[in-house]
Motif scaffolding. Sequence first.
Motif: not given
Length: 425
Positions: A310-325
Amino acid sequence: MNLTKQFFKYVSQNIFGLLGTSCYILADTYFISQAAGTDGVTLLNLCLPIYNFIFAIGSMIGLGAATRYAILRAQGEERAAQRYFSNAVFCACLLAVPFVLVGIFCPGTLLRLMGGDAGIVALGIPYARIFLLFTPLFMCNYIVSAFVRNDGAPSLAMVATLSGSLFNVVFDYIFMFPMGLGLAGAALATAVSPMLSIAICSRHFFQKSNTLKLLGQSCQLGISGFVGEMSSGVTTTVFNFLLLGLAGNVAVAAYGVVANFALVATAIFNGVAQGAQPLVSRCYGHSDRAGARKLLILGSCTALVLAAALYAVVFGMTDTLVGWFNSENSVQMARFAHNGMRLYFVGYFFAGFNIVAAGYLSATNRPVEASVTSICRGVAAIVVCSLVMSALFGMNGVWAAFPASELLTALLTLFLLLRKKKQTV
């Protein structure tokens, strides 16, 4: 089927089911962010603690009664076990009444108490009114799913949960945009989806293998589940007020992004704990301490592996995940949420173990210790850590309060597990 295979069967199916539930909350947030921007995300984050409280009551009643049911069945006490289902449904309907009354008469007052300003309250009254009116369905859905899973049908419980979640995602879009209902449409889709889940789970009551009877007591073993669900609401409420004071609505909107992904993460670890619970209760009922201990070790190791992934996904895709919202492309919100995601999610290395261990303690009839663990992580530690660390480090202190509180709780939980090792662990 051996115990390890049963563990992964129950856990994987329960994780998928709970992921479906959390993903429809992500879909809610996405559609609301498109329809109402950062104010919509702020509104949803102010409502999340209310959802958490509703689900917490359903969890307390459902998991507590279903755990007791599983233990009594394993001990051969069939007649005593049969009382729990209808009693659980009756209690849920009774406890839902205050929520329904608030939804009818004063949803705006509730939103103001949660920290909403005049604009947020005006935007959120239709949304809050609708989901509060459907509180009995939310609670009963939790109960029916828990009993069906504990009665040997985890696959059906998973299908029911996923079907309700898919319905919610699809009708979120239909109600909000083609039908033009806006935020009220999002609330309506969320409110109606439990009806589908309950209907699918109800198939179990007509199977020959069903041992549940619709006849007409204890929430004791569900208190840790109640506090566990409530912990998200307490954390969200405390963080909302701290962030409002530090940076206003945009900070709460940023936390709305973090909190929504945190719901997905928590669902994963709840899936491990709740998936293992029927098996642990069965081992406990048969006095198989070695089997129960093996399930605790399997659950803890599974939680650690999932936390790392989970943390690997969050750390690697932080800006993408934030950008969705971030439909308004707010630079400030993106910066707040970026820091929040990376600091907050460190906590799941400890939270996963805490959730699994609390579930284990409840399933082995140790409700006091399970409640102590849950209260520490859900109320005491998070409140103290957030107040102290926000005063010292500002917004970064708020984000870091979650991993700090989970670490403290993990140390306490480990002590409680080892303290009675000779008797039950």
